[in-house]
Write a protein that holds these residues in place. Structure first.
Motif, PDB file in Angstrom:
ATOM      1  N   THR A  63       0.853  -1.183   0.000  1.00 34.20           N
ATOM      2  CA  THR A  63       0.000   0.000   0.000  1.00 34.20           C
ATOM      3  C   THR A  63       0.887   1.231   0.000  1.00 34.20           C
ATOM      4  O   THR A  63       1.771   1.367   0.838  1.00 34.20           O
ATOM      5  CB  THR A  63      -0.916   0.005   1.244  1.00 34.20           C
ATOM      6  N   LEU A  64       0.673   2.133  -0.962  1.00 31.17           N
ATOM      7  CA  LEU A  64       1.484   3.342  -1.077  1.00 31.17           C
ATOM      8  C   LEU A  64       0.887   4.522  -0.330  1.00 31.17           C
ATOM      9  O   LEU A  64       1.594   5.432   0.073  1.00 31.17           O
ATOM     10  CB  LEU A  64       1.676   3.700  -2.551  1.00 31.17           C
ATOM     11  N   GLY A  65      -0.418   4.528  -0.167  1.00 30.65           N
ATOM     12  CA  GLY A  65      -1.073   5.622   0.528  1.00 30.65           C
ATOM     13  C   GLY A  65      -2.413   5.186   1.069  1.00 30.65           C
ATOM     14  O   GLY A  65      -3.022   4.231   0.575  1.00 30.65           O
ATOM     15  N   LYS A  66      -2.885   5.880   2.088  1.00 36.75           N
ATOM     16  CA  LYS A  66      -4.190   5.570   2.680  1.00 36.75           C
ATOM     17  C   LYS A  66      -4.796   6.865   3.197  1.00 36.75           C
ATOM     18  O   LYS A  66      -4.119   7.668   3.820  1.00 36.75           O
ATOM     19  CB  LYS A  66      -4.048   4.576   3.818  1.00 36.75           C
ATOM     20  N   THR A  67      -6.070   7.051   2.889  1.00 40.47           N
ATOM     21  CA  THR A  67      -6.805   8.204   3.371  1.00 40.47           C
ATOM     22  C   THR A  67      -7.865   7.728   4.343  1.00 40.47           C
ATOM     23  O   THR A  67      -8.667   6.856   4.023  1.00 40.47           O
ATOM     24  CB  THR A  67      -7.460   8.967   2.200  1.00 40.47           C
ATOM     25  N   TYR A  68      -7.824   8.301   5.531  1.00 39.67           N
ATOM     26  CA  TYR A  68      -8.799   7.979   6.573  1.00 39.67           C
ATOM     27  C   TYR A  68      -9.797   9.127   6.645  1.00 39.67           C
ATOM     28  O   TYR A  68      -9.404  10.269   6.891  1.00 39.67           O
ATOM     29  CB  TYR A  68      -8.110   7.834   7.935  1.00 39.67           C
ATOM     30  N   ILE A  69     -11.077   8.824   6.433  1.00 36.39           N
ATOM     31  CA  ILE A  69     -12.115   9.846   6.509  1.00 36.39           C
ATOM     32  C   ILE A  69     -13.042   9.460   7.654  1.00 36.39           C
ATOM     33  O   ILE A  69     -13.592   8.368   7.679  1.00 36.39           O
ATOM     34  CB  ILE A  69     -12.890   9.961   5.187  1.00 36.39           C
ATOM     35  N   LYS A  70     -13.166  10.371   8.621  1.00 35.39           N
ATOM     36  CA  LYS A  70     -14.013  10.141   9.779  1.00 35.39           C
ATOM     37  C   LYS A  70     -15.126  11.181   9.800  1.00 35.39           C
ATOM     38  O   LYS A  70     -14.907  12.316   9.441  1.00 35.39           O
ATOM     39  CB  LYS A  70     -13.203  10.253  11.087  1.00 35.39           C
ATOM     40  N   THR A  71     -16.319  10.757  10.226  1.00 34.76           N
ATOM     41  CA  THR A  71     -17.458  11.658  10.335  1.00 34.76           C
ATOM     42  C   THR A  71     -17.683  11.991  11.798  1.00 34.76           C
ATOM     43  O   THR A  71     -17.662  11.104  12.647  1.00 34.76           O
ATOM     44  CB  THR A  71     -18.724  11.004   9.740  1.00 34.76           C
ATOM     45  N   ALA A  72     -17.895  13.267  12.075  1.00 30.54           N
ATOM     46  CA  ALA A  72     -18.122  13.716  13.451  1.00 30.54           C
ATOM     47  C   ALA A  72     -19.354  13.029  14.026  1.00 30.54           C
ATOM     48  O   ALA A  72     -20.362  12.881  13.340  1.00 30.54           O
ATOM     49  CB  ALA A  72     -18.272  15.230  13.497  1.00 30.54           C
ATOM     50  N   SER A  73     -19.259  12.621  15.266  1.00 24.37           N
ATOM     51  CA  SER A  73     -20.349  11.940  15.955  1.00 24.37           C
ATOM     52  C   SER A  73     -21.620  12.782  15.939  1.00 24.37           C
ATOM     53  O   SER A  73     -21.587  13.980  16.208  1.00 24.37           O
ATOM     54  CB  SER A  73     -19.924  11.652  17.394  1.00 24.37           C
ATOM     55  N   GLY A  74     -22.714  12.146  15.565  1.00 27.77           N
ATOM     56  CA  GLY A  74     -23.998  12.829  15.579  1.00 27.77           C
ATOM     57  C   GLY A  74     -24.279  13.682  14.359  1.00 27.77           C
ATOM     58  O   GLY A  74     -25.277  14.373  14.313  1.00 27.77           O
ATOM     59  N   THR A  75     -23.371  13.666  13.369  1.00 25.22           N
ATOM     60  CA  THR A  75     -23.596  14.459  12.157  1.00 25.22           C
ATOM     61  C   THR A  75     -23.384  13.580  10.939  1.00 25.22           C
ATOM     62  O   THR A  75     -22.820  12.504  11.019  1.00 25.22           O
ATOM     63  CB  THR A  75     -22.624  15.654  12.035  1.00 25.22           C
ATOM     64  N   THR A  76     -23.831  14.056   9.817  1.00 22.70           N
ATOM     65  CA  THR A  76     -23.547  13.359   8.560  1.00 22.70           C
ATOM     66  C   THR A  76     -22.751  14.239   7.619  1.00 22.70           C
ATOM     67  O   THR A  76     -22.365  13.803   6.560  1.00 22.70           O
ATOM     68  CB  THR A  76     -24.857  12.946   7.858  1.00 22.70           C
ATOM     69  N   ASN A  77     -22.509  15.493   8.009  1.00 20.91           N
ATOM     70  CA  ASN A  77     -21.852  16.399   7.075  1.00 20.91           C
ATOM     71  C   ASN A  77     -20.592  17.078   7.617  1.00 20.91           C
ATOM     72  O   ASN A  77     -20.101  18.001   7.011  1.00 20.91           O
ATOM     73  CB  ASN A  77     -22.837  17.452   6.563  1.00 20.91           C
ATOM     74  N   LYS A  78     -20.064  16.629   8.757  1.00 20.89           N
ATOM     75  CA  LYS A  78     -18.813  17.198   9.258  1.00 20.89           C
ATOM     76  C   LYS A  78     -17.780  16.086   9.306  1.00 20.89           C
ATOM     77  O   LYS A  78     -17.966  15.083   9.993  1.00 20.89           O
ATOM     78  CB  LYS A  78     -19.006  17.833  10.632  1.00 20.89           C
ATOM     79  N   ARG A  79     -16.687  16.277   8.561  1.00 23.14           N
ATOM     80  CA  ARG A  79     -15.700  15.219   8.426  1.00 23.14           C
ATOM     81  C   ARG A  79     -14.293  15.708   8.725  1.00 23.14           C
ATOM     82  O   ARG A  79     -14.007  16.893   8.650  1.00 23.14           O
ATOM     83  CB  ARG A  79     -15.710  14.655   6.992  1.00 23.14           C
ATOM     84  N   GLU A  80     -13.452  14.724   9.030  1.00 20.00           N
ATOM     85  CA  GLU A  80     -12.020  14.944   9.212  1.00 20.00           C
ATOM     86  C   GLU A  80     -11.311  13.945   8.317  1.00 20.00           C
ATOM     87  O   GLU A  80     -11.791  12.830   8.123  1.00 20.00           O
ATOM     88  CB  GLU A  80     -11.649  14.696  10.674  1.00 20.00           C
ATOM     89  N   VAL A  81     -10.178  14.351   7.771  1.00 23.90           N
ATOM     90  CA  VAL A  81      -9.437  13.461   6.874  1.00 23.90           C
ATOM     91  C   VAL A  81      -7.965  13.456   7.257  1.00 23.90           C
ATOM     92  O   VAL A  81      -7.398  14.500   7.587  1.00 23.90           O
ATOM     93  CB  VAL A  81      -9.631  13.886   5.397  1.00 23.90           C
ATOM     94  N   ASP A  82      -7.373  12.274   7.258  1.00 21.39           N
ATOM     95  CA  ASP A  82      -5.932  12.119   7.473  1.00 21.39           C
ATOM     96  C   ASP A  82      -5.373  11.265   6.340  1.00 21.39           C
ATOM     97  O   ASP A  82      -5.955  10.232   5.983  1.00 21.39           O
ATOM     98  CB  ASP A  82      -5.635  11.436   8.813  1.00 21.39           C
ATOM     99  N   ILE A  83      -4.254  11.707   5.780  1.00 19.03           N
ATOM    100  CA  ILE A  83      -3.588  10.984   4.692  1.00 19.03           C
ATOM    101  C   ILE A  83      -2.251  10.469   5.197  1.00 19.03           C
ATOM    102  O   ILE A  83      -1.478  11.226   5.791  1.00 19.03           O
ATOM    103  CB  ILE A  83      -3.366  11.904   3.468  1.00 19.03           C
ATOM    104  N   VAL A  84      -1.993   9.188   4.950  1.00 20.80           N
ATOM    105  CA  VAL A  84      -0.701   8.584   5.287  1.00 20.80           C
ATOM    106  C   VAL A  84      -0.107   8.065   3.987  1.00 20.80           C
ATOM    107  O   VAL A  84      -0.770   7.360   3.221  1.00 20.80           O
ATOM    108  CB  VAL A  84      -0.855   7.430   6.299  1.00 20.80           C
ATOM    109  N   ILE A  85       1.153   8.439   3.725  1.00 22.70           N
ATOM    110  CA  ILE A  85       1.854   7.982   2.524  1.00 22.70           C
ATOM    111  C   ILE A  85       3.073   7.178   2.956  1.00 22.70           C
ATOM    112  O   ILE A  85       3.824   7.598   3.837  1.00 22.70           O
ATOM    113  CB  ILE A  85       2.268   9.170   1.626  1.00 22.70           C
ATOM    114  N   ASP A  86       3.236   6.015   2.324  1.00 23.72           N
ATOM    115  CA  ASP A  86       4.386   5.164   2.588  1.00 23.72           C
ATOM    116  C   ASP A  86       5.655   5.898   2.130  1.00 23.72           C
ATOM    117  O   ASP A  86       5.593   6.693   1.187  1.00 23.72           O
ATOM    118  CB  ASP A  86       4.230   3.849   1.795  1.00 23.72           C
ATOM    119  N   PRO A  87       6.804   5.649   2.773  1.00 27.07           N
ATOM    120  CA  PRO A  87       8.047   6.267   2.281  1.00 27.07           C
ATOM    121  C   PRO A  87       8.311   5.806   0.842  1.00 27.07           C
ATOM    122  O   PRO A  87       8.475   4.615   0.597  1.00 27.07           O
ATOM    123  CB  PRO A  87       9.122   5.744   3.234  1.00 27.07           C
TER     124      PRO A  87
END
Length: 158
Positions: free
Chosen positions: A67-91
């Protein structure tokens, strides 16, 4: 602060050429979408990309199973339209592969899924080896995938 989609501010601890290449990838998405869709800044990043911590982060870490990269998308508790995203890239040593991976993961951060067309950034595999170079240009199909995904109002926590 909440920014309306697809505007997203990503904070990174990338340095040197990796920072420049990732920043250039954000600029390419902005140009392709004809708007300020992604902004990258430097600063503290998420310690754990799988949990919601109020940061949209980009970092380098060892990933498994080719796996060269992975994007984690999380939704804020109790909502459907507020999100956070974290990207991890392999060296990644190869700059074209790093650029393709960065473009691909930013596409996910903007809401795009995978495509079946091997000539797009959003294809889940990168063809390399021999004289084959990875796709490093955003295609109209990639742009359409982001535009289709952002038809709904999604807000990113920043």
């Amino acid at each position: 602060m909440v920014v309306s989609s697809p505007s997203i501010v990503l904070t990174t601890d990338l340095r040197g050429q990796n920072y420049k290449d990732f920043d250039n990838a954000t600029k390419e998405w902005n140009k392709a979408l004809q708007k300020q869709a992604v902004i990258v800044t430097t600063g503290p990043v998420s310690k754990n990309p799988t949990i919601m911590d109020g940061k949209n982060s980009v970092t380098i870490d060892n990933l498994q199973n080719d796996t060269l990269g992975k994007t984690y998308i999380k939704t804020a508790s109790g909502t459907t339209n507020k999100r956070e995203v974290d990207i991890v890239i392999d060296p990644i040593e190869n700059r074209d592969v790093f650029k393709t991976t960065a473009l691909h993961e930013i596409g996910h951060a903007l809401g795009a899924g995978h495509t079946s067309n091997s000539n797009t950034i959003m294809n889940p595999t990168i063809e390399i080896g021999g004289n084959t170079k990875p796709q490093t240009k955003i295609t109209q199909e990639d742009i359409n995938a982001v535009r289709h995904a952002t038809g709904t109002n999604i807000n990113y926590l920043v």
